[in-house]
Each structure stands twice: as C-alpha cells, then as structure tokens.
Motif scaffolding. Sequence first.
Motif, PDB file in Angstrom:
ATOM      1  N   ILE A  78     -18.628   4.564  16.120  1.00  0.00           N
ATOM      2  CA  ILE A  78     -18.693   5.611  17.450  1.00  0.00           C
ATOM      3  C   ILE A  78     -19.561   6.301  17.073  1.00  0.00           C
ATOM      4  N   ILE A  79     -20.063   6.918  15.505  1.00  0.00           N
ATOM      5  CA  ILE A  79     -21.441   7.599  15.721  1.00  0.00           C
ATOM      6  C   ILE A  79     -22.822   7.070  15.701  1.00  0.00           C
ATOM      7  N   GLU A  80     -23.057   5.826  15.806  1.00  0.00           N
ATOM      8  CA  GLU A  80     -24.156   5.239  15.792  1.00  0.00           C
ATOM      9  C   GLU A  80     -24.505   5.215  17.242  1.00  0.00           C
ATOM     10  N   ARG A  81     -23.317   4.568  18.551  1.00  0.00           N
ATOM     11  CA  ARG A  81     -23.520   4.711  19.740  1.00  0.00           C
ATOM     12  C   ARG A  81     -24.053   6.112  20.639  1.00  0.00           C
ATOM     13  N   LEU A  82     -22.467   6.301  19.422  1.00  0.00           N
ATOM     14  CA  LEU A  82     -23.227   8.245  20.832  1.00  0.00           C
ATOM     15  C   LEU A  82     -24.325   8.780  19.582  1.00  0.00           C
ATOM     16  N   ALA A  83     -24.544   8.866  18.664  1.00  0.00           N
ATOM     17  CA  ALA A  83     -26.021  10.220  18.072  1.00  0.00           C
ATOM     18  C   ALA A  83     -27.094   8.978  17.902  1.00  0.00           C
ATOM     19  N   VAL A  84     -26.903   7.348  17.291  1.00  0.00           N
ATOM     20  CA  VAL A  84     -28.843   6.725  17.484  1.00  0.00           C
ATOM     21  C   VAL A  84     -28.929   6.696  18.727  1.00  0.00           C
ATOM     22  N   PHE A  85     -27.922   5.525  19.544  1.00  0.00           N
ATOM     23  CA  PHE A  85     -28.464   5.547  21.078  1.00  0.00           C
ATOM     24  C   PHE A  85     -28.065   6.848  22.105  1.00  0.00           C
ATOM     25  N   GLY A  86     -27.266   7.028  21.784  1.00  0.00           N
ATOM     26  CA  GLY A  86     -27.320   8.033  23.021  1.00  0.00           C
ATOM     27  C   GLY A  86     -26.827   7.902  24.000  1.00  0.00           C
ATOM     28  N   ALA A  87     -25.458   6.938  23.906  1.00  0.00           N
ATOM     29  CA  ALA A  87     -24.360   6.576  25.183  1.00  0.00           C
ATOM     30  C   ALA A  87     -23.480   7.866  24.950  1.00  0.00           C
ATOM     31  N   PHE A  88     -23.664   7.517  26.976  1.00  0.00           N
ATOM     32  CA  PHE A  88     -21.970   8.475  26.726  1.00  0.00           C
ATOM     33  C   PHE A  88     -21.141   7.910  27.094  1.00  0.00           C
ATOM     34  N   PRO A  89     -19.999   8.295  26.308  1.00  0.00           N
ATOM     35  CA  PRO A  89     -18.930   7.682  26.437  1.00  0.00           C
ATOM     36  C   PRO A  89     -17.729   8.438  27.907  1.00  0.00           C
ATOM     37  N   ASP A  90     -17.378   6.952  28.110  1.00  0.00           N
ATOM     38  CA  ASP A  90     -15.863   7.706  29.116  1.00  0.00           C
ATOM     39  C   ASP A  90     -15.270   8.563  28.327  1.00  0.00           C
ATOM     40  N   TRP A  91     -14.479   8.803  26.733  1.00  0.00           N
ATOM     41  CA  TRP A  91     -13.994   9.386  26.577  1.00  0.00           C
ATOM     42  C   TRP A  91     -14.219  11.049  25.847  1.00  0.00           C
ATOM     43  N   LEU A  92     -15.530  11.124  26.345  1.00  0.00           N
ATOM     44  CA  LEU A  92     -16.585  12.707  26.233  1.00  0.00           C
ATOM     45  C   LEU A  92     -16.016  13.370  26.092  1.00  0.00           C
ATOM     46  N   LEU A  93     -15.197  13.710  27.224  1.00  0.00           N
ATOM     47  CA  LEU A  93     -14.483  15.046  28.113  1.00  0.00           C
ATOM     48  C   LEU A  93     -13.217  15.479  27.992  1.00  0.00           C
ATOM     49  N   ALA A  94     -13.077  13.688  28.553  1.00  0.00           N
ATOM     50  CA  ALA A  94     -11.459  13.167  28.415  1.00  0.00           C
ATOM     51  C   ALA A  94     -10.586  14.217  27.751  1.00  0.00           C
ATOM     52  N   LYS A  95      -9.475  14.221  28.102  1.00  0.00           N
ATOM     53  CA  LYS A  95      -8.269  14.857  28.260  1.00  0.00           C
ATOM     54  C   LYS A  95      -7.257  14.058  27.380  1.00  0.00           C
ATOM     55  N   THR A  96      -7.232  12.761  27.542  1.00  0.00           N
ATOM     56  CA  THR A  96      -6.423  12.447  27.029  1.00  0.00           C
ATOM     57  C   THR A  96      -6.035  11.902  25.690  1.00  0.00           C
ATOM     58  N   ALA A  97      -5.210  11.244  25.086  1.00  0.00           N
ATOM     59  CA  ALA A  97      -4.421  11.158  23.719  1.00  0.00           C
ATOM     60  C   ALA A  97      -5.553   9.807  23.516  1.00  0.00           C
ATOM     61  N   ILE A  98      -6.067   9.825  23.728  1.00  0.00           N
ATOM     62  CA  ILE A  98      -7.202   8.561  22.903  1.00  0.00           C
ATOM     63  C   ILE A  98      -8.474   9.157  23.153  1.00  0.00           C
ATOM     64  N   ALA A  99      -8.760   9.869  23.695  1.00  0.00           N
ATOM     65  CA  ALA A  99     -10.489  10.936  23.293  1.00  0.00           C
ATOM     66  C   ALA A  99     -10.021  11.473  22.811  1.00  0.00           C
ATOM     67  N   GLN A 100      -8.335  12.139  22.811  1.00  0.00           N
ATOM     68  CA  GLN A 100      -8.772  13.258  20.887  1.00  0.00           C
ATOM     69  C   GLN A 100      -8.825  12.320  19.711  1.00  0.00           C
ATOM     70  N   ARG A 101      -8.320  11.436  19.819  1.00  0.00           N
ATOM     71  CA  ARG A 101      -8.359  10.227  18.904  1.00  0.00           C
ATOM     72  C   ARG A 101      -9.725   9.636  18.500  1.00  0.00           C
ATOM     73  N   GLU A 102     -10.270   9.283  19.628  1.00  0.00           N
ATOM     74  CA  GLU A 102     -11.665   9.280  19.830  1.00  0.00           C
ATOM     75  C   GLU A 102     -12.345  10.347  18.667  1.00  0.00           C
ATOM     76  N   ARG A 103     -12.268  11.267  19.700  1.00  0.00           N
ATOM     77  CA  ARG A 103     -13.182  12.394  19.185  1.00  0.00           C
ATOM     78  C   ARG A 103     -13.144  12.717  17.309  1.00  0.00           C
ATOM     79  N   ALA A 104     -11.939  12.989  17.082  1.00  0.00           N
ATOM     80  CA  ALA A 104     -11.500  12.947  15.544  1.00  0.00           C
ATOM     81  C   ALA A 104     -12.571  12.143  15.052  1.00  0.00           C
ATOM     82  N   LEU A 105     -12.162  10.975  15.569  1.00  0.00           N
ATOM     83  CA  LEU A 105     -13.079   9.918  14.763  1.00  0.00           C
ATOM     84  C   LEU A 105     -14.112  10.496  14.361  1.00  0.00           C
ATOM     85  N   LEU A 106     -15.216  11.030  14.975  1.00  0.00           N
ATOM     86  CA  LEU A 106     -16.283  11.149  16.185  1.00  0.00           C
ATOM     87  C   LEU A 106     -16.723  12.476  14.604  1.00  0.00           C
ATOM     88  N   ALA A 107     -15.445  13.409  15.085  1.00  0.00           N
ATOM     89  CA  ALA A 107     -16.079  14.421  13.904  1.00  0.00           C
ATOM     90  C   ALA A 107     -15.610  13.745  12.125  1.00  0.00           C
TER      91      ALA A 107
END
Length: 179
Positions: free
Chosen positions: A137-166
């Motif tokens: 997640i970190i390398e795709r987002l920070a290094v390669f600058g890929a905007f994932p679909d879950w970036l600003l979504a308000k679903t439970a999966i998106a919140q889990r992915e953002r928690a992993l990112l943090a």
Amino acid sequence: MRAFQPTRRGRPPKRGRGEAANDNEPDRGTAEARAQRAQMAQGARLEATAHPLDLLLAHALIDAGQHRAGMRYAGLYRRLVGRTDVSYQRLYEGLAGRMGRETGDGPENVEEGADRQQIFRAAQAALRAEGAVVAGIIERLAVFGAFPDWLLAKTAIAQRERALLARGLDALARGFRNA
C-alpha cells in the motif's frame, strides 16, 4: 472555388517581446481531467491532487509527520532504487552523444550516498516488518503515486485500508527516527 483550404504553417504567432503565444499559460489539462481532479479534491485545493499523500493530508486523513515520512521514503526510493516513471530522456541523451555524462543528481561523495542508503534501508526494514500488504500500500501510494479507489471512500474496506496506510506511515516515521 478552391478544392482545399490553405493551412497556416510555420511557428506559432509571437506576442509581446518574442515569446511564443502559449509559453506563459500553464497546461491545465483537458476538461475531463480538470473535472476528475475537482471531484477528487472534494473541497480541498486543487494543488492537493498532485500526489495521493497531499490529498490525504488536505483531508486530514494523515498528519504532517506521516506525510513527511511518506514523501521522504518516496524521494529516497527514487534516488537509490531508480526512476518510478517512464521517460525517454536517457535514449535521447544517448542519441545526442551525451551517454555516460554526470547529470548532477548523484551523491556528492561516497559517505553521503552510504548514509542515504542506510537511512533508506532502516525505513524499508521498519515498513517490511509491518507486513507485505502494508508495504505494498505504501509503495503504490507514496512511491508510485497511484490514486487508489478507496482513497476518499467512506466504506468499511476503505477505512481498513487507510488504517493500514497510517500504520505503514507510522512505521516509516519510526524507521527514519531510528536510522
């Protein structure tokens, strides 16, 4: 009546003191790209859509320390591992006969390069200790600058992915502090 309409050829018309007509106008992109950036920004400044970490910081989903750690990791990754975008610059330099010349972006001395390498390896080890999913997640987002679909979504999966990112950004910050 002419069969073909004549076309205008040559250089673009000049304005003012010799500059081309479009030199001072930044490329804002197509109307579709502008609409997509505005939709992604969701009320934040449009400059925040330049990088996914900027967008997360603008929406207060990460703090400044996490943003700094992610950007530092991305910079070190590019510097030590390699380019993260496609460019034909090296091909053109080779065709122009400038192959193998110093570009000026290398480390000033061997010790500086070794220090950067050590800092990067410490941060990378801290990130890898969090697991392959977090590191991905970190390398795709920070290094390669890929905007994932879950970036600003308000679903439970998106919140889990953002928690992993943090969690990954916190691990990077710890890795940089310990290096």
